[in-house]
Enzyme design. Structure first.
Site, PDB file in Angstrom:
ATOM      1  N   GLU A 347       0.804  -1.235   0.000  1.00 48.91           N
ATOM      2  CA  GLU A 347       0.000   0.000   0.000  1.00 48.91           C
ATOM      3  C   GLU A 347       0.836   1.285   0.000  1.00 48.91           C
ATOM      4  O   GLU A 347       0.639   2.165   0.836  1.00 48.91           O
ATOM      5  CB  GLU A 347      -0.968  -0.014   1.196  1.00 48.91           C
ATOM      6  CG  GLU A 347      -1.871  -1.237   1.186  1.00 48.91           C
ATOM      7  CD  GLU A 347      -2.696  -1.416   2.458  1.00 48.91           C
ATOM      8  OE1 GLU A 347      -2.716  -0.511   3.297  1.00 48.91           O
ATOM      9  OE2 GLU A 347      -3.337  -2.482   2.600  1.00 48.91           O
ATOM     10  N   GLU A 453      -5.722 -11.653  -0.324  1.00 46.14           N
ATOM     11  CA  GLU A 453      -6.701 -11.070   0.602  1.00 46.14           C
ATOM     12  C   GLU A 453      -8.150 -11.079   0.107  1.00 46.14           C
ATOM     13  O   GLU A 453      -8.874 -10.094   0.253  1.00 46.14           O
ATOM     14  CB  GLU A 453      -6.268  -9.646   0.978  1.00 46.14           C
ATOM     15  CG  GLU A 453      -4.796  -9.577   1.393  1.00 46.14           C
ATOM     16  CD  GLU A 453      -4.349  -8.239   1.937  1.00 46.14           C
ATOM     17  OE1 GLU A 453      -5.199  -7.441   2.337  1.00 46.14           O
ATOM     18  OE2 GLU A 453      -3.119  -8.011   1.950  1.00 46.14           O
TER      19      GLU A 453
HETATM   20  O1  9MR Z   1      -6.754  -8.711   8.764  1.00 41.06           O
HETATM   21  C1  9MR Z   1      -5.766  -7.917   9.378  1.00 41.06           C
HETATM   22  C2  9MR Z   1      -6.240  -7.488  10.752  1.00 41.06           C
HETATM   23  O2  9MR Z   1      -6.371  -8.615  11.590  1.00 41.06           O
HETATM   24  C3  9MR Z   1      -5.263  -6.494  11.360  1.00 41.06           C
HETATM   25  O3  9MR Z   1      -5.803  -5.985  12.569  1.00 41.06           O
HETATM   26  C4  9MR Z   1      -5.005  -5.348  10.389  1.00 41.06           C
HETATM   27  C5  9MR Z   1      -3.949  -4.406  10.911  1.00 41.06           C
HETATM   28  O4  9MR Z   1      -2.697  -5.041  11.013  1.00 41.06           O
HETATM   29  O5  9MR Z   1      -4.576  -5.854   9.150  1.00 41.06           O
HETATM   30  C6  9MR Z   1      -5.512  -6.700   8.517  1.00 41.06           C
HETATM   31  O6  9MR Z   1      -5.013  -7.131   7.273  1.00 41.06           O
HETATM   32  C7  9MR Z   1      -4.775  -6.101   6.320  1.00 41.06           C
HETATM   33  C8  9MR Z   1      -3.598  -6.526   5.488  1.00 41.06           C
HETATM   34  O7  9MR Z   1      -2.489  -6.776   6.323  1.00 41.06           O
HETATM   35  C9  9MR Z   1      -3.264  -5.491   4.430  1.00 41.06           C
HETATM   36  N1  9MR Z   1      -4.393  -5.182   3.633  1.00 41.06           N
HETATM   37  C10 9MR Z   1      -5.606  -4.832   4.346  1.00 41.06           C
HETATM   38  C11 9MR Z   1      -5.954  -5.912   5.359  1.00 41.06           C
HETATM   39  C12 9MR Z   1      -7.253  -5.560   6.068  1.00 41.06           C
HETATM   40  O8  9MR Z   1      -7.105  -4.397   6.799  1.00 41.06           O
END
Ligand code: 9MR
Length: 540
Positions: A347, A453
């Site tokens: 990102e 994802e």
């Molecule tokens: O699913 C993840 C969640 O459990 C965490 O709290 C969050 C912050 O670290 O990240 C989520 O995963 C993200 C991923 O790492 C990057 N793309 C967006 C995902 C959803 O927020």
């Protein structure tokens, strides 16, 4: 000439072949708009259309939106309309047999969105129509031929009217316009050779909502050319209920959180050495190794997972950069030969822009921080596949442009192997065409594609209190569509399709959005949902 040849020539001239008939509606070559064919609706000037004449050489039709008013929706909906073909030619055909074909060109404005509406009756408005959108993604506009199966109309706009309201025997009009809400402020659409193609031998594969899935079938065995991945955490890999499903269904795993910087990097000692905690990441790597699974590492650098000490780091920019190099090198080296691929930077491009997000990495290391991090990762493990991963790449056209400029830059130095498209989507958004053309951008560059994802929201507005049967089926159709697109990527460029969690109640979505949702393939009792069945069917 033998009578047979005469007939063959005649057939070719008429555009008729054994299994394909093409009804050329118009090619504009006679000098413009055919009388009784194209008609305008409304006061075009009011809606920002600057011109609606055929081009000077009369070879195509041009529609210009100058962005001057916000009334463009009407332009998209009812600007020009064309009466298609005699209805009787469609008698006996199904939606699967009929395709709308046209050449389109965006006069210099990538991101332009053409809105195409098909109406099944003589009236212009509104209940008997389905909508479809086409977004130009290439930086240089040029003529492209689009061919849309009528069976796909309605998906982009409103899946609930798909096949519900349109009557194939009555298809009578096509309307073309620009969509000013999703496209750039100024848009030009040129179009030509609008035709209806009827193909007899079309077999369209569809999601079967009643299909029965044998218990022995598994996602990973059904996917022949790529990994089916799952986001996991250290507790779940040790829980037999989860582990059983992981092992049966998936052959690749990604740490949902355990390999993020905040989970691994715990601080710095008095000598300036970094302090690591490998407990969580090791647990996941060990599980995958023990079960012969591919491991996709997520993620080395992410603006949203930075330990506090790093945010507050008082050293110089040079010291900061050195620290990042040490971190990336340490993580990649530790898992060299085990972690097969990495999201190196996650990102990096800001939403709705083509610019870098102004993260601490950007501020401290400069605009080429992404390149530097890819280089550190490459140096530490030459075999690992390196990915740039981001969300919104399918529908945020500015971000898409920025991300692919970055990708091109990385490619120039041979630092990148693939693009991760975070598939956090809705049951009705983005459209199939948007997902397809975004995917093509990586394939055209001969890069690996990772649909990372995946989860499919059905309640992003928060109106639903429970998961309805309708929504369950619509979600399944979207999963079928996404997996179908992935499955048709040439083998050399497909890598993995990763689902962001196992059970609906494990998903990050409900806690983040604050209302219930059911975005995954398994329900809270480990039961397979229709979305699971759709995933499997799309692989057949
Ligand atoms: O699913 C993840 C969640 O459990 C965490 O709290 C969050 C912050 O670290 O990240 C989520 O995963 C993200 C991923 O790492 C990057 N793309 C967006 C995902 C959803 O927020």
């Amino acid at each position: 000439m033998s009578p047979f040849l005469v007939m063959l020539c005649l057939a070719v001239q008429l555009g008729v072949s054994q299994d394909k008939e093409e009804y050329l509606v118009t090619d504009f070559d006679s000098g413009g708009i055919l009388p009784n064919a194209w008609q305008s609706f409304g006061d075009l000037a009011n809606y920002g259309v600057q011109q609606r004449n055929a081009s000077s050489d009369g070879k195509y039709y041009e529609l210009v939106w100058n962005g001057a008013t916000d009334k463009g929706y009407l332009v998209a909906q009812s600007d020009i309309t064309f009466r298609l073909i005699p209805k009787k030619k469609l008698k006996g055909k199904s939606m699967d047999n009929v395709f709308l074909k046209m050449d389109v060109n965006c006069g210099g404005a990538p991101g332009t969105v053409v809105n195409i509406v098909l109406v099944d009756g003589p009236n212009d408005c509104c209940s008997n129509e389905v909508n479809w959108q086409y977004t130009f993604t290439k930086t240089n506009c040029g003529w492209e031929t689009i061919e849309i199966n009528l069976a796909e109309f309605g998906y982009a706009y409103n899946p609930s009217n798909h096949e519900k309201y349109i009557n194939i025997n009555k298809v009578g009009r096509v309307k073309v316009g620009v969509d000013v809400f999703s496209g750039p402020a100024r848009q030009i659409v040129q179009f030509d050779n609008v035709a209806l193609v009827v193909k007899d031998s079309v077999t369209v594969k569809r999601y079967d909502e009643n299909a029965i899935i044998a218990d022995t079938t598994a996602l990973k065995t059904q996917a022949k050319d790529f990994f089916v991945g799952m986001a996991v955490n250290p507790t779940r890999v040790q829980d037999p209920k989860y582990a059983t499903v992981y092992k049966k269904e998936f052959n690749s795993i990604t740490a949902e959180n355990a390999m993020k910087m905040k989970s691994i990097l715990k601080g710095m000692d008095a000598q300036g050495n970094l302090i690591y905690d490998w407990t969580q990441s090791d647990a996941i790597v060990d599980f995958a190794e023990a079960n012969g699974m591919n491991i996709h590492g997520h993620t080395l650098i992410w603006y949203n997972s930075i330990p506090d000490f790093l945010n507050d780091f008082k050293g110089t920019d040079q010291e900061f950069e050195l620290l990042i190099e040490k971190y990336v090198t340490a993580v990649v080296s530790r898992y060299k030969g085990k972690v097969d691929s990495w999201d190196v930077v996650n990102e990096a491009i800001d939403e709705g822009t083509s610019e870098f997000r102004k993260s601490v990495f950007y501020e401290r290391m400069g605009a080429d921080y992404v390149k530097k991090c890819f280089q550190y990762a490459r140096n530490a493990d030459k075999e690992a596949k390196l990915f740039y991963n981001d969300y919104g790449l399918m529908y945020d056209t500015d971000k898409q442009r920025g991300a692919f400029a970055l990708v091109d830059d990385l490619m120039a130095d041979n630092l990148i192997d693939g693009v991760g498209y975070q598939m956090h989507i809705d049951f009705n958004f983005p459209s199939k065409q948007e997902i397809q053309s975004a995917t093509d951008l990586a394939v055209e560059r001969k890069l690996l594609v990772h649909f990372s994802e995946l989860d499919v929201k059905v309640n992003s507005k928060g109106k639903l209190k429970e998961f309805t049967v309708d929504k369950m089926q619509e979600q399944a159709k979207k999963v079928y569509e996404v997996v179908g697109i992935y499955n048709s990527i040439p083998k050399a460029y497909s890598y993995a399709l990763t689902i962001w969690g196992l059970k609906d109640d494990d998903s990050w979505i409900t806690p983040t959005y604050g209302f219930p949702d059911w975005p995954l393939l398994f329900d809270s009792d480990f039961g397979k949902k229709k979305a699971y069945s759709a995933f499997l069917q799309a692989l057949e």
